[in-house]
Design an enzyme around this catalytic site. Structure first.
Site, PDB file in Angstrom:
ATOM      1  NE  ARG A 160      25.162  74.677 -71.133  1.00 21.40           N
ATOM      2  CZ  ARG A 160      25.267  74.317 -72.407  1.00 21.40           C
ATOM      3  NH1 ARG A 160      24.190  74.106 -73.126  1.00 21.40           N
ATOM      4  NH2 ARG A 160      26.450  74.208 -72.950  1.00 21.40           N
ATOM      5  CE  LYS A 211      23.176  72.785 -81.240  1.00 22.14           C
ATOM      6  NZ  LYS A 211      23.874  73.945 -80.660  1.00 22.14           N
ATOM      7  NE  ARG A 271      30.875  75.188 -76.191  1.00 21.40           N
ATOM      8  CZ  ARG A 271      30.096  75.425 -75.135  1.00 21.40           C
ATOM      9  NH1 ARG A 271      30.615  75.977 -74.048  1.00 21.40           N
ATOM     10  NH2 ARG A 271      28.834  75.124 -75.163  1.00 21.40           N
ATOM     11  NE  ARG A 315      29.810  71.300 -82.498  1.00 22.61           N
ATOM     12  CZ  ARG A 315      28.867  70.982 -81.623  1.00 22.61           C
ATOM     13  NH1 ARG A 315      28.095  69.944 -81.809  1.00 22.61           N
ATOM     14  NH2 ARG A 315      28.683  71.732 -80.546  1.00 22.61           N
ATOM     15  NE  ARG A 331      28.529  71.312 -71.960  1.00 20.12           N
ATOM     16  CZ  ARG A 331      27.959  71.405 -73.165  1.00 20.12           C
ATOM     17  NH1 ARG A 331      26.695  71.070 -73.321  1.00 20.12           N
ATOM     18  NH2 ARG A 331      28.644  71.838 -74.195  1.00 20.12           N
TER      19      ARG A 331
HETATM   20  P1  ADP Z   1      27.314  73.063 -77.575  1.00 20.01           P
HETATM   21  O1  ADP Z   1      26.409  72.988 -78.785  1.00 20.01           O
HETATM   22  O2  ADP Z   1      26.664  73.696 -76.403  1.00 20.01           O
HETATM   23  O3  ADP Z   1      28.660  73.665 -77.857  1.00 20.01           O
HETATM   24  P2  ADP Z   1      27.528  70.095 -77.490  1.00 20.01           P
HETATM   25  O4  ADP Z   1      27.082  69.398 -76.291  1.00 20.01           O
HETATM   26  O5  ADP Z   1      26.725  69.953 -78.757  1.00 20.01           O
HETATM   27  O6  ADP Z   1      27.669  71.627 -77.063  1.00 20.01           O
HETATM   28  O7  ADP Z   1      29.044  69.689 -77.855  1.00 20.01           O
HETATM   29  C1  ADP Z   1      30.063  69.770 -76.907  1.00 20.01           C
HETATM   30  C2  ADP Z   1      31.408  69.470 -77.528  1.00 20.01           C
HETATM   31  O8  ADP Z   1      31.409  68.123 -78.051  1.00 20.01           O
HETATM   32  C3  ADP Z   1      31.812  70.320 -78.727  1.00 20.01           C
HETATM   33  O9  ADP Z   1      32.370  71.562 -78.341  1.00 20.01           O
HETATM   34  C4  ADP Z   1      32.829  69.398 -79.415  1.00 20.01           C
HETATM   35  O10 ADP Z   1      34.066  69.382 -78.741  1.00 20.01           O
HETATM   36  C5  ADP Z   1      32.194  68.031 -79.232  1.00 20.01           C
HETATM   37  N1  ADP Z   1      31.315  67.680 -80.369  1.00 20.01           N
HETATM   38  C6  ADP Z   1      29.974  67.478 -80.327  1.00 20.01           C
HETATM   39  N2  ADP Z   1      29.497  67.208 -81.563  1.00 20.01           N
HETATM   40  C7  ADP Z   1      30.565  67.258 -82.407  1.00 20.01           C
HETATM   41  C8  ADP Z   1      30.730  67.111 -83.803  1.00 20.01           C
HETATM   42  N3  ADP Z   1      29.704  66.850 -84.615  1.00 20.01           N
HETATM   43  N4  ADP Z   1      31.994  67.214 -84.316  1.00 20.01           N
HETATM   44  C9  ADP Z   1      33.047  67.472 -83.533  1.00 20.01           C
HETATM   45  N5  ADP Z   1      32.963  67.650 -82.208  1.00 20.01           N
HETATM   46  C10 ADP Z   1      31.735  67.548 -81.640  1.00 20.01           C
END
Ligand code: ADP
Ligand code: ZN
Length: 215
Positions: free
Chosen positions: A125, A13, A169, A87, A158
């Site tokens: 990554r 994404k 996740r 999410r 990360r």
């Molecule tokens: P990925 O899609 O690779 O898991 P992101 O960079 O989108 O990673 O998100 C990393 C972390 O940030 C998530 O695992 C969560 O802890 C937090 N996070 C991001 N967006 C949200 C959201 N909409 N609601 C709750 N936590 C979020």
């Protein structure tokens, strides 16, 4: 106008949203990037989110609402690609209410990738500490080990890209995030793009899917 970009962690994404910004001019909002910035700056939001993020769990909805409000803006003509939000179903409803009237959600594009490819993508990554560009140790290595091709800053892994957090996740995705796909399907806003294969081809398919949503 909002396009919600959905997909499991590691579906690509972030990479695709950056390409949409660079090549089409859409504005990207990534809640993950926004939260990581808060963590880096040590803000109250960052202090609340850091450990939760490292474990791979969801940061509380009320914190995300603040982050969303901070990022969303109020230009109704702008096309915003939302990466990482909503999410869960509560966030999907919150989004509808927050943006109602200003930024209608015009489509939900699901970047679909096989589970087996995802673990491989996430564990290899490496991310630029300065500009956020993603690399992969074998599939897309930087020219110089540990250094960003774009800006020369150092790359890091990360904290949530370790085996344990990856598995959390993916569980969170299946349990909380996947129902959001149905939420948009029921509203006639859902479409799917194959997220496996060559980045540029995925990009073309995604760009076309978004144009269809916007027309
Ligand atoms: P990925 O899609 O690779 O898991 P992101 O960079 O989108 O990673 O998100 C990393 C972390 O940030 C998530 O695992 C969560 O802890 C937090 N996070 C991001 N967006 C949200 C959201 N909409 N609601 C709750 N936590 C979020
Ligand atoms: Zn960089």
């Amino acid at each position: 106008m909002i396009i919600v970009l959905m997909g499991a962690p590691g579906a690509g994404k972030g990479t695709q949203a950056d390409m949409l910004t660079d090549q089409v001019g859409y504005r990207k909002i990534s809640t993950g990037d926004a939260l990581r910035k808060h963590v880096k700056l040590g803000t109250p939001v960052g202090k609340q989110a850091a450990d939760i993020m490292a474990r791979g769990e969801l940061v509380p909805d009320n914190v995300l609402l603040d982050v969303l409000r901070e990022e969303i803006g109020s230009n109704p003509k702008e096309v915003v690609v939302l990466d990482g939000y909503p999410r869960n179903l509560t966030q999907a409803e919150t989004l509808r209410q927050v943006v109602e009237g200003v930024h209608p959600v015009r489509g939900c594009v699901h970047l679909d990738v096989d589970r087996s490819a995802i673990v491989e993508r996430l564990s290899g990554r490496r991310v630029c500490s300065s500009c956020g560009t993603s690399f992969h140790v074998s599939a897309n290595p930087p020219k110089k080990d540990g250094v960003c091709d774009k800006c020369g800053a150092s790359l890091y892994q990360r904290p949530d890209d370790d085996a344990k957090s990856i598995s959390v996740r993916l569980d969170v995705y299946d349990r909380s995030t996947e129902p959001v796909l149905d939420y948009y399907r029921q509203r006639g806003l859902y479409c799917k793009v194959n997220g496996a294969g060559v980045t540029d081809e995925i990009f073309r398919e995604l760009r076309d899917a978004i144009s269809t949503c916007l027309n």
